[in-house]
Design a protein around this motif. Structure first.
Motif, mmCIF file in Angstrom:
data_model
loop_
_atom_site.group_PDB
_atom_site.id
_atom_site.type_symbol
_atom_site.label_atom_id
_atom_site.label_comp_id
_atom_site.label_asym_id
_atom_site.label_seq_id
_atom_site.Cartn_x
_atom_site.Cartn_y
_atom_site.Cartn_z
ATOM 1 N N GLY A 73 24.064 -87.757 10.943
ATOM 2 C CA GLY A 73 25.439 -87.570 11.392
ATOM 3 C C GLY A 73 26.356 -88.107 10.307
ATOM 4 N N ASP A 74 27.619 -87.689 10.324
ATOM 5 C CA ASP A 74 28.535 -88.153 9.269
ATOM 6 C C ASP A 74 28.769 -89.664 9.371
ATOM 7 O OD1 ASP A 74 29.786 -87.269 11.686
ATOM 8 O OD2 ASP A 74 31.744 -87.533 10.766
ATOM 9 N N GLY A 75 28.949 -90.153 10.604
ATOM 10 C CA GLY A 75 29.220 -91.580 10.782
ATOM 11 C C GLY A 75 28.037 -92.427 10.357
ATOM 12 N N SER A 76 26.851 -91.991 10.734
ATOM 13 C CA SER A 76 25.687 -92.817 10.428
ATOM 14 C C SER A 76 25.284 -92.722 8.970
ATOM 15 C CB SER A 76 24.515 -92.478 11.344
ATOM 16 O OG SER A 76 24.489 -91.128 11.638
ATOM 17 N N VAL A 107 23.639 -83.135 6.544
ATOM 18 C CA VAL A 107 24.541 -83.934 7.372
ATOM 19 C C VAL A 107 25.276 -82.999 8.332
ATOM 20 C CG1 VAL A 107 26.456 -85.573 7.374
ATOM 21 C CG2 VAL A 107 24.853 -85.544 5.451
ATOM 22 N N VAL A 108 25.131 -83.269 9.617
ATOM 23 C CA VAL A 108 25.928 -82.554 10.617
ATOM 24 C C VAL A 108 27.244 -83.328 10.701
ATOM 25 C CG1 VAL A 108 26.072 -81.901 13.051
ATOM 26 C CG2 VAL A 108 23.912 -81.697 11.827
ATOM 27 N N ASN A 109 28.170 -82.882 9.888
ATOM 28 C CA ASN A 109 29.410 -83.640 9.697
ATOM 29 C C ASN A 109 30.482 -83.100 10.641
ATOM 30 O OD1 ASN A 109 31.750 -84.812 8.829
ATOM 31 N ND2 ASN A 109 31.574 -84.138 6.707
ATOM 32 N N ASN A 110 30.446 -83.604 11.869
ATOM 33 C CA ASN A 110 31.424 -83.115 12.854
ATOM 34 C C ASN A 110 32.721 -83.925 12.808
ATOM 35 O OD1 ASN A 110 30.570 -85.458 14.075
ATOM 36 N ND2 ASN A 110 29.264 -84.394 15.556
ATOM 37 N N GLN A 111 32.888 -84.709 11.805
ATOM 38 C CA GLN A 111 34.134 -85.399 11.500
ATOM 39 C C GLN A 111 34.550 -86.414 12.561
ATOM 40 O OE1 GLN A 111 36.935 -82.767 9.316
ATOM 41 N NE2 GLN A 111 35.948 -81.135 10.450
ATOM 42 N N VAL A 112 33.586 -86.880 13.280
ATOM 43 C CA VAL A 112 33.846 -87.933 14.260
ATOM 44 C C VAL A 112 32.515 -88.634 14.552
ATOM 45 C CG1 VAL A 112 33.557 -86.402 16.266
ATOM 46 C CG2 VAL A 112 34.976 -88.447 16.495
ATOM 47 N N ALA A 113 32.596 -89.927 14.828
ATOM 48 C CA ALA A 113 31.388 -90.661 15.204
ATOM 49 C C ALA A 113 31.675 -91.292 16.561
ATOM 50 C CB ALA A 113 31.062 -91.721 14.167
ATOM 51 N N PHE A 114 31.095 -90.691 17.595
ATOM 52 C CA PHE A 114 31.337 -91.107 18.987
ATOM 53 C C PHE A 114 32.840 -90.966 19.279
ATOM 54 C CE2 PHE A 114 28.882 -93.980 22.135
ATOM 55 C CZ PHE A 114 29.504 -93.383 23.199
HETATM 56 MG MG LIG Z 1 29.700 -87.269 13.698
#
Ligand SMILES: [Mg+2]
Ligand SMILES: Cc1ncc(C[n+]2csc(CCOP(=O)(O)OP(=O)(O)O)c2C)c(N)n1
Length: 1034
Positions: free
Chosen positions: A467-470, A498-505
């Motif tokens: 993930g992007d955040g991790s 990276v599944v970069n959905n531009q948010v982490a939680f």
């Molecule tokens: Mg994310």
């Protein structure tokens, strides 16, 4: 001249030379005849020196100053002062340090008498001119009067030298005209091209939501180089061989068409970051691919396949959402293009020779990957999702462990590829802790390569999803990346997606990272990074295909960053508008990538609506079919115990306890091998002595110390055909300088490892001892993954001091202590943790034994069945914790790890001062299997879970007043004191195995000394609970 061009020679002083030969000479007076030669010259000299403005202005601060010359360049420059007087006079290293092109003098001293060509006299263009003179002249002019040179050069020299001219003012100097181009114009076109290569990604259309507010770097603007609309239709003959569209054979192009091509290559829906890679061959390879191929053209069939894969991905999520409306599944909605991307990656890798892929991934999209990429039967996924029927053995009360949430489970399948090959895909089970599985996957891949003798690392490949955040937040990512090029840890390159959905939680990137991209950590390892707009399925597929090609070509890591969004909350029942209202306003009306692609294909008349309809119906009907079959689906045993090694026993199957003693002749034979050094080898004097002493121990069969016992255990296991791998910080020598498994010739520096020579023609990797990177989490995770591949290997990780295991706590908690119960996967990983207060500071001296005991899962209030023939205690417990006190017992506990029908993690509280303690010695007879020898008891020679009092009192000893139970090195201190006091009325008994607790043996001792005062030293709640349990149940 013509011949020289063909040969690619460079004019230097009075003759033609190869660019290679000229690595040592000063840059002045080089005449570069053509573009390909320029390329070679740029290779010989740091390219940043010529073209750094583009680099200077990137957003990455790291590149603000040009790096120093490479070692090779520096060496050659120093080597040849005699041959090239100017090289002696002009030291380019110094030149870069003082940041002057003509740094024959320090910056504050007066410049030498100029031997320059005035700018106005320059009659040669950039390609046929004295480039260095030109640059030197420019710099000199700038130093005298900053505004006498072009603004770009003002900024360039200011950055390059670090000198600030307060009076600098933009003041464009009319350039010298050469034909219809000027030297400066050519340079500026080159700088513009370079700027696109370095920074084009900043202008790429990456964010499907269009919320990305990145400023386009100035240097991508032609006006920055003083080009105006009037220049756009002027032709430039670049001829500079930088690969790609700008190759030397390209005809003269208008500035407009050059820019258009650059825009297409670098600013479309893929942003490429690769100019940080120092290897020019790699850069050129990528540049060629990016600039020549541009957006790849897919055939109609390829597009139909991409569409079909995107349909499966999208409909799978929709189907789950429909059937299980309230279930958490961490769906992929917003990044459905991942699936066609991954499938392309795997197909391409298979075409290039990859036979198996080990995959590690987090929660997001895991079910989709399992179903559509790994091809776990959909009916089974649906069945498990419904909490369906349990396998037959569960019904029969068989062992099934505790289980885990469905999006943590691993599995493996063979699946056919597009070209008809077969590829094995395994998805490694993982805990909630993000990224913790990354090193485990790499270790498993490395082990696969070892067992398949895939020394070139072409057949087995790791793919890690993040993930992007991790990816930006978790330190283990960096620790794992850093294993990638270490000789004993490399897997020939991992593909990261990276599944970069531009948010982490609920956290926005601006709060979760300090770098522009979430992938910037990979730049430290010089990995190329391809950012793809997640709405453009062809871009994602293309980026994944290129990543597979890169990995197979260069055997190193590569990153695909799919910039996407998350259609719902963190999970499907989360409300994202609480925290990201604006983003979700946009998402609400944003079309899914499937709709976008269908629209694109139908508008371009690539596929008709009827075909699309029939494709959709086919997918839906198969999903429905699988769903119907899922209701009465009964998992087979294989599904639950997929990775159980053939013949290895689960906790419900009784396994025989075996002896671990070795034939005396074999012990002697191995003992010889592990103490022999080649005659031509010159060891350090002290180590020579150590090896002589070891040989003496074997010869006399007495006084075997800790290190020799360990080497005997390793040697005998290797002789029996097992693979040994010991890794950790400084393990080759041993932190406490006791092991010396690898010796260094004091004259040549060559190394020699006696354990590589136990058997004739032994494959070196059969016994691997390897110093690791300074990482606990990453390396322990790696070794864990390695140990899980094949049971016939003893894999050990040694902590430098036991307390450093803290840094790897996640691996202990989430994998080692609980993995078998959650995922029914066994491992015999052995962890050596130096432990004991030996004047090294209070907390540094503890390996935190109590934590390992606290994490053991045996019931303190229930004494298990301890009958020797029924003893399953050790099979049922989650791990073993030992604190052994004799070299022989250490030997046996290591060998026991292999000589049994199941695998169980082993944590050894290993000693420090016992490594050289005079009393901590064993006789060779304690290692052998001869009846009647010390160490041999009723059952034979094996690991002693408990060592009786050394006085070996007879049963029911009348003179004993006190019975002391202890463990570890404190035994020697207690015994010494007992001897000093002459207290023969005290019996001291060592509990060598703390978990599982040896109830049977403790009870035996309690019976031998009835109604004596008993205590345990040092006491811990774990032992006290069990001791009182043992007493109560006597
Ligand atoms: Mg994310
Ligand atoms: C080490 C760790 N810390 C915190 C969490 C809790 N957590 C679960 S998902 C998540 C967000 C992850 O964000 P990202 O990596 O961007 O992945 P996404 O969920 O967006 O796909 C967090 C903080 C966790 N699972 N692991």
């Amino acid at each position: 001249m013509k011949g020289a061009q063909v040969l690619g020679m460079v004019w230097y002083r009075s003759g033609w030379h190869s660019p290679k030969k000229l690595e040592g000479c000063a840059r002045r007076s080089l005449v570069i005849p053509n573009a390909s030669v320029l390329d070679r010259v740029l290779k010989a000299y740091p390219i940043q020196t010529f073209l750094s403005p583009a680099i200077q202005f990137t957003r990455t601060a790291r590149w603000k100053t040009p790096p120093a010359l490479s070692k090779i360049q520096a060496k050659s420059l120093h080597k040849a002062p005699g041959k090239h007087p100017e090289a002696a006079e002009i030291n380019p290293i110094e030149s870069v340090r003082t940041k002057r092109f003509h740094a024959s003098q320090p910056i504050n001293q007066s410049a030498p008498a100029p031997r320059t060509v005035p700018l106005s006299h320059l009659k040669d263009n950039f390609l046929h001119g004295t480039n260095s003179n030109f640059l030197e002249e420019l710099q000199r002019m700038w130093e005298q009067n900053p505004s006498s040179v072009d603004e770009t050069w003002q900024i360039f020299f200011q950055n390059f030298t670090g000198l600030s001219h307060a009076s600098l003012k933009p003041n464009y100097v009319q350039p010298t005209i050469v034909g219809n181009q000027t030297v400066q114009e050519n340079m500026r076109v080159l700088l513009l091209i370079r700027a696109y290569q370095v920074n084009g990604h900043m202008k790429a259309q990456l964010d499907p939501l269009g919320l990305d507010q990145r400023a386009v770097p100035q240097e991508l603007d032609p006006a920055y180089y003083n080009f105006t609309e009037k220049d756009m239709d002027r032709e430039f003959s670049l001829g500079v061989s930088l690969g790609g569209v700008l190759s030397e054979n390209s005809p003269p192009s208008t500035l407009r068409s050059i820019i258009q091509r650059l825009e297409k290559a670098y600013c479309g829906t893929i942003g490429y970051e690769y100019m940080h890679i120092p290897d020019r061959e790699k850069c050129n390879w990528l540049r060629e691919k990016i600039e020549s191929h541009g957006q790849r053209k897919y055939s109609s069939e390829a597009k139909a396949e991409i569409l079909d894969r995107l349909m499966w991905s999208t409909n799978f999520e929709n189907f789950l959402a429909q059937k299980w409306t309230a279930a958490k599944r961490f769906g992929l909605e917003g990044c459905e293009t991942l699936i066609p991307g991954m499938k392309e990656l795997i197909d391409k890798a298979a075409d290039l020779g990859v036979e198996s892929v080990v995959i590690g991934m987090p929660h997001r999209g895991r079910l989709n990957v399992l179903g559509n990429v790994v091809r776990k039967p959909l009916r089974q996924i649906f069945n498990e999702f419904s909490g369906g029927i349990k396998p037959a053995e569960v019904e029969a009360g068989g062992y099934t462990g505790s289980g885990d949430v469905k999006y943590h489970l691993g599995t493996s399948y063979d699946r056919p590829t597009r070209s008809g090959k077969h590829i094995h895909l395994s998805l490694v089970a993982n805990p909630s802790h993000l990224e913790a599985v990354a090193p485990v996957v790499i270790g498993k891949t490395r082990a696969k390569q070892f067992y398949a003798q895939d020394t070139k690392r072409l057949k087995h490949m790791a793919v890690l999803l993040h993930g992007d955040g991790s990816f930006s937040g978790q330190g283990v990512v960096y620790e794992t990346l850093h294993l990638s090029d270490l000789v004993n840890y490399s897997t020939g390159g991992t593909v990261h997606i990276v599944v970069n959905n531009q948010v982490a939680f609920t956290t926005d990137p601006k709060s979760s990272r300090s770098s522009p991209y979430c992938t910037d950590v990979a730049k430290a390892l010089c990995a190329p990074i391809f950012h793809a707009n997640g709405d453009d399925v062809e871009a994602v597929v293309q980026a994944c295909e290129l990543a597979a090609e890169w990995r197979c070509q260069f055997h190193s890591d590569v990153v695909v960053d799919i910039v996407c969004y998350r259609r719902f909350g963190h999970n499907e029942i989360d409300e994202p508008n609480f925290t990201q209202p604006k983003m979700y306003q946009v998402i609400k009306s944003h079309k899914p990538s499937l709709d976008i692609y269908i629209e694109k294909l139908t508008t371009a008349r690539e596929i008709g609506p009827d075909k699309i309809k029939s494709m959709q119906e086919r997918v839906m009907s198969m999903l429905n079919d699988e769903f119907n079959h899922s209701k009465d689906y009964v998992p087979k045993k294989r599904d639950w115990l997929a990775a159980f090694w053939a013949g290895f026993k689960g906790p419900e199957q009784l396994s025989r306890v075996r002896n671990t003693g070795v034939e005396p002749e074999i012990l002697k034979q191995v003992g010889k091998k592990i103490t022999q050094l080649p005659a031509s080898f010159t060891p350090h004097r002290a180590i020579k002595r150590i090896y002589e002493q070891r040989a003496q121990m074997i010869e006399t069969e007495q006084g075997i110390d800790w290190a020799t016992a360990e080497a005997l255990a390793f040697g005998t296991l290797v002789l029996e055909g097992n693979h040994i791998r010991l890794s950790g910080q400084d393990v080759e020598r041993g932190t406490f300088s006791h092991r010396h498994a690898v010796l260094h010739d004091q004259k040549t520096g060559e190394t020699f490892c006696p354990l590589h020579h136990v058997v004739e023609n032994q494959a070196q990797e059969m016994f691997t001892v390897s110093n690791s990177s300074l990482s606990e989490f990453g390396v322990l995770g790696f070794e864990l993954g390695y140990s899980m591949e094949n049971p016939n290997s003893l894999v050990l990780w040694e902590g430098q001091f036991g307390d450093f295991a803290n840094g790897a706590q996640v691996i202990f908690d989430q994998f080692l202590s609980s993995g078998e119960a959650k995922w029914l996967r066994q491992t015999g990983l052995t962890v050596l943790l130096p432990h004991g207060y030996d004047g090294q500071g209070p907390e540094h001296s503890s390996a935190r034994l109590e934590r390992f005991l606290q994490m053991s899962d045996d019931d303190p209030y229930v004494i298990p069945e301890m009958d020797p023939s029924l003893r399953k205690q050790i099979q049922e417990v989650n791990w073993q914790v030992v604190n052994v006190t004799t070299p022989a017992n250490y030997f046996h506990v290591l060998r026991r790890q292999i000589h049994r029908d199941f695998r169980k993690p082993l944590v050894v509280m290993s000693p420090k001062n016992l490594l050289r303690h005079q009393s901590c010695k064993s006789n060779l007879s304690e290692f052998d299997n001869l009846e009647g020898h010390p160490g041999f008891d009723k059952q034979g020679t094996r690991f002693k879970r408990l060592i009786k009092d050394s006085n070996n009192h007879t049963d029911n000893e009348p003179g004993v007043r006190r019975l002391v139970f202890c463990s570890g090195k404190v035994y020697y201190e207690l015994d010494e004191e007992r001897q000093r006091l002459g207290s023969l009325d005290v019996a001291i008994c060592r509990i060598e195995q703390l978990c599982p607790f040896p109830y049977d043996l403790v009870q035996r001792e309690l019976k031998r000394y009835p109604s004596k005062f008993v205590f345990h030293y040092p006491s811990s709640i774990h032992q006290m609970q069990r001791l009182s349990g043992a007493k109560k149940n006597l």
